[in-house]
Enzyme design. Sequence first.
Site, PDB file in Angstrom:
ATOM      1  NE  ARG C  72      -6.353   2.289  11.052  1.00 32.72           N
ATOM      2  CZ  ARG C  72      -6.779   2.697   9.869  1.00 32.72           C
ATOM      3  NH1 ARG C  72      -8.073   2.706   9.575  1.00 32.72           N
ATOM      4  NH2 ARG C  72      -5.937   3.121   8.960  1.00 32.72           N
ATOM      5  CG  LEU C  73     -13.421   1.973  17.568  1.00 31.07           C
ATOM      6  CD1 LEU C  73     -13.414   3.366  18.165  1.00 31.07           C
ATOM      7  CD2 LEU C  73     -14.696   1.760  16.762  1.00 31.07           C
ATOM      8  N   GLY C 102     -14.250   7.868   9.759  1.00 28.90           N
ATOM      9  CA  GLY C 102     -14.799   7.078   8.671  1.00 28.90           C
ATOM     10  C   GLY C 102     -15.903   6.158   9.123  1.00 28.90           C
ATOM     11  CD  GLU C 103     -18.502   1.093   6.872  1.00 27.49           C
ATOM     12  OE1 GLU C 103     -17.378   0.676   6.534  1.00 27.49           O
ATOM     13  OE2 GLU C 103     -19.514   0.384   6.899  1.00 27.49           O
ATOM     14  CB  THR C 125     -14.103   8.014   3.619  1.00 27.45           C
ATOM     15  OG1 THR C 125     -13.646   7.341   2.437  1.00 27.45           O
ATOM     16  CG2 THR C 125     -15.394   8.698   3.270  1.00 27.45           C
ATOM     17  CB  ILE C 126      -8.773   9.423   1.831  1.00 23.72           C
ATOM     18  CG1 ILE C 126      -7.966  10.372   0.959  1.00 23.72           C
ATOM     19  CG2 ILE C 126      -8.377   7.973   1.633  1.00 23.72           C
ATOM     20  CD1 ILE C 126      -6.584  10.628   1.470  1.00 23.72           C
ATOM     21  CG  ASP C 127     -10.690   4.834   0.030  1.00 24.60           C
ATOM     22  OD1 ASP C 127      -9.659   5.383  -0.383  1.00 24.60           O
ATOM     23  OD2 ASP C 127     -10.679   3.751   0.640  1.00 24.60           O
ATOM     24  NE  ARG C 171      -7.519  -1.352   2.453  1.00 27.54           N
ATOM     25  CZ  ARG C 171      -6.203  -1.623   2.300  1.00 27.54           C
ATOM     26  NH1 ARG C 171      -5.814  -2.807   1.852  1.00 27.54           N
ATOM     27  NH2 ARG C 171      -5.296  -0.721   2.590  1.00 27.54           N
ATOM     28  CG  HIS C 272       1.174   5.590   3.531  1.00 34.77           C
ATOM     29  ND1 HIS C 272       1.662   4.368   3.111  1.00 34.77           N
ATOM     30  CD2 HIS C 272       0.332   5.323   4.548  1.00 34.77           C
ATOM     31  CE1 HIS C 272       1.148   3.414   3.876  1.00 34.77           C
ATOM     32  NE2 HIS C 272       0.346   3.961   4.741  1.00 34.77           N
TER      33      HIS C 272
END
Lengths: 341, 341, 341, 341
Positions: C72-73, C102-103, C125-127, C171, C272
């Site tokens: 993560r950033l 992703g975003e 993005t998996i979403d 989400r 997951h």
Amino acid sequence: MRIGVLTAGGDCPGLNAVIRSVVHRAVAGHNDEVIGFEDGFKGLLDGRHRKLDLDAVSGILARGGTILGSSRLERARLREACESSKELARDLGIDVLIPIGGEGTLTASKMLSDAGLPVVGVPKTIDNDISATDRTFGFDTAVGVATEAIDRLKTTAESHQRVMVVEVMGRHAGWIALESGMAGGAHGICLPERPFDVADLVAMVEERFSRGKKFAVICVAEGAHPAEGSMEYAKGAIDQFGHERFAGIGTKLAVELEKRLGKEARPVILGHVQRGGTPTAYDRVLATRFGWHAVEAAHRGDFGKMTALKGTDIHMVPLADAVTELKRVPENRMDEAESVF
Amino acid sequence: MRIGVLTAGGDCPGLNAVIRSVVHRAVAGHNDEVIGFEDGFKGLLDGRHRKLDLDAVSGILARGGTILGSSRLERARLREACESSKELARDLGIDVLIPIGGEGTLTASKMLSDAGLPVVGVPKTIDNDISATDRTFGFDTAVGVATEAIDRLKTTAESHQRVMVVEVMGRHAGWIALESGMAGGAHGICLPERPFDVADLVAMVEERFSRGKKFAVICVAEGAHPAEGSMEYAKGAIDQFGHERFAGIGTKLAVELEKRLGKEARPVILGHVQRGGTPTAYDRVLATRFGWHAVEAAHRGDFGKMTALKGTDIHMVPLADAVTELKRVPENRMDEAESVF
Amino acid sequence: MRIGVLTAGGDCPGLNAVIRSVVHRAVAGHNDEVIGFEDGFKGLLDGRHRKLDLDAVSGILARGGTILGSSRLERARLREACESSKELARDLGIDVLIPIGGEGTLTASKMLSDAGLPVVGVPKTIDNDISATDRTFGFDTAVGVATEAIDRLKTTAESHQRVMVVEVMGRHAGWIALESGMAGGAHGICLPERPFDVADLVAMVEERFSRGKKFAVICVAEGAHPAEGSMEYAKGAIDQFGHERFAGIGTKLAVELEKRLGKEARPVILGHVQRGGTPTAYDRVLATRFGWHAVEAAHRGDFGKMTALKGTDIHMVPLADAVTELKRVPENRMDEAESVF
Amino acid sequence: MRIGVLTAGGDCPGLNAVIRSVVHRAVAGHNDEVIGFEDGFKGLLDGRHRKLDLDAVSGILARGGTILGSSRLERARLREACESSKELARDLGIDVLIPIGGEGTLTASKMLSDAGLPVVGVPKTIDNDISATDRTFGFDTAVGVATEAIDRLKTTAESHQRVMVVEVMGRHAGWIALESGMAGGAHGICLPERPFDVADLVAMVEERFSRGKKFAVICVAEGAHPAEGSMEYAKGAIDQFGHERFAGIGTKLAVELEKRLGKEARPVILGHVQRGGTPTAYDRVLATRFGWHAVEAAHRGDFGKMTALKGTDIHMVPLADAVTELKRVPENRMDEAESVF
């Protein structure tokens, strides 16, 4: 001959393959008539049944679930059935009953058999925990589903330096955890047969990370439990859960490991996905063979027994042998797996 | 202890799982050293080998093929190897050799063993035709691939009122055809063990269509052959094929059935797809157990034997037992399947 | 040209396919050099990187996860990086950076780009919730895993007259729930985009049972939430859960439905499993195309943009377009699915 | 409204999903009546049809094939049908016909539509070669089956240092070969759109082996053909084959490569396996959307058109647009794949 067939207990991939095989062998092979009872013993007692001919079982070989429906056994009604078992058979006009089910069903079958109803059983347990047979159908499918899940989790765990805890079925016997853990290459396997010490799991994960490995996967049977006093954090946290069944050992163990390791740990609860869907080829073959041999046994008058796999052959074993004790994972199988805690 | 390992013969899903298991048990369990020979016995004789530590086998459990490569055996070089087998072992500094292979490999292993090289074999045959073991790894995967193909073909055959002929592996023994045929619900199964009469297949298909069924699927082992004189049309047609291997029994049978039935018949030759790819959970477990027990046998000095599945346990059996005769499909297994012709 | 590549954020099937494609196109097509940064932006800032040649990406096309690792950033470090972005690029000697993420990653990429670092982004993005592209890789795999689970659950639900609640990822956007719900034939679909009234779900289930159907499957996105006041029982029960993340909407909804319906309801939380493992063919193709076009854009000097699927073609769109607003499931797609509540 | 539905031409995973969707939307959404014609246009002309209610389409979403059966079109009968099309519709009492089929079916549909029968078409081609829509259902499933086969073949090819030639569907357009070749990482892809020179394939394989790679996989569409004069050996050999359809380009190419390379080359012809079985989630969603929109178009009176995917939306396009020219793989898609010869 007029044969009755029913499926009882939790469902299991391969039930339909047994039903189909019974009908094929009986109708096409022996010119018998087959009656299917709906929703297990309930249908038998309530007189809900239907004729099963070749068309009725067309296309069901690869389908999960059971076309006859299933239900849990009510003890009171069973006793009543035993008392009137001969009338029952006469009223229904069946010469033999083929119940397909687990330990409870086989116990009931034995009682009905002892009371005079001609019975040939077919064992069914997704957990593979019936003593008198090397394997039962459905188990291979469940292991396959669990293994595929572990395969998938490994890549995502590795990318994120995580510990994944996969909870699989197995309340009293850990066969699914053992075999899917071995097949998936899980780094830890926890079974109902041996209480595990969380500290050992913690040590294993830390040793992996110290060797530069970036993840660990632990496969835990739903019936596994920690050695007394070995779980510190999760115990308290879990007491607050309203519904115990939604916070099983997989969730607790993930909570505990995260606290102790200071690393992300995530539970994955496979649940009912393991029970459903198309059976593997292995399970279809075993189920088909069980059905075939059950009909042959019925024609030989070999009652009070059930089908069982021994090595590569199907034998008939007394129903009594099936229900004496659960088949648990023995020590030597745990040794082979090495990662059992 | 210094252990040599090699894979020989046609490849088979599960080979990597054996290699991994040997290394895990030997290195992590016994602090042994493991040497992998490249391309089967060739690597042994040419001195092409590499050290296999835990990292070398990381991530290979679910991978098809063999990380060591494989090759067919050259008889001449084998004889030479036998003569100098003790020097060979001494030069390579190995205490025991674990060859993983089929009948040819096991025969060679026996010769090397007789000549004084300590050997522990692991049987490998995708056809499941080695006598001394209930099952071999790779077979379950092949049956699974063939069964999925039959599942797929049934829907397309039904939509088009066709006869589909699926040719699966099995040159001398029909286990894959038997089990995938049963699991897929094939209407006809043809095995090397019993010459089939095309007229019987024709009659079966015509009976099905007369009952309103709109398709038939026939599963035929590559080594199956028609009873003498039972194939009329295809025989001539086939004599014109330049490459016999591209016009196997599946193709011939489809040609013959189409002529005789006056209905579309199509061959599907599964071929090498059955050999490759991720092994099933069953095969990974069996392969892993074989590897573990091979190392244990090596440490006990239990040489000249190979691992074998008997019921639910792994035993060590003399290499001689494995190579006496092929395990063919017996009559009683054909009876169970019913659709064997 | 010297190209840097990194993967950031949650992992997604197809990441390795992008990396492989970038290397193939750059090295084999343009004779470029490719540097892979480890663990996302962290590796960029810490100088942890390695050369990626053709051998380094051999065999990774079908593998889940990311060979480069991800993280993560951290906002603070990002700002610092932006300030020194030109030095960064010069120090590392890279002509262009290809971040796959992703975003958050794309926002960071835009900042770096604005600060002067030549950047070509690849959306991940998996979403499937990034606006500027029709689809993203990983999504198809996740939908496939969820659909297979629903397929399996249907047979077991039917055999036991149960309601199954499957919680899938999503989400902020319900694409996975929408498509796996449609593909699996779920009887109810609950999305983050539209609060659902539990009473409507209850009515749907009761209507089904009244028509003789014996089960229902509800597919709910993890980010879905009930209309205010529509959940009676579960709310209280859930307040007692210690770890909110282990009692998501799927579990709550199952508790609620069981209470209201007086029928067994069971949650299955896929978690997951949806993220990991072998990508589908669709995702591998899309990921490969993204990688190819990213390299081409780099060579054209088309910086500050990212790859995007529009219809059947890949276009380059400004990074700014990707991060303005989430792509949510629109009303007309809900209408088509019919079972959205 | 009274809606007629039929499926025509070669079968395709997703046909049942369209039928189910039409029935769901029409019956549950609009209170329509749906009539299914058996075996395509034949059933329409012969008056063989049955009512399709919700129960009739229960459980078919994931099933391959078509519950209505299919058949090829007879031109003579079609002309006759066109002449009496209005009587036909009146006699059958249908307000609109929804034919689901490929180019031939859509051409016939256009003729019927021009003759006055209200028609809304749904395009179906496993080859993905209809111009007016971005994608068609069934294609994704076929690509998935082919990709899995290539995945499996790679491991076995590598273990044996072989060249594998996989022949996939695609008579006039090479979409399946293109996408499964890309997804499987084939080293060579041969399409109908571009004649390939065998010498180039030979050079590619030799270059791979010279770099230490031990295998190569070539994916060839059944409709691909060698550049004139580029095939030396196989040509002659093949002239002797009695049944041309059993010696397609895959077999010829393997023969040729083996001769030229002096290495084992093996053909694998996937054939009908690609057409059958459970559709992927992608195909089920697309098929379901097509069915839904066809019914909506019928209610709007939007006749003479067919459903089409454009980007992420379903549009109605004139039937004429679908049948003007085949959608072939364009040059830029071949460039992206890189391995197209």
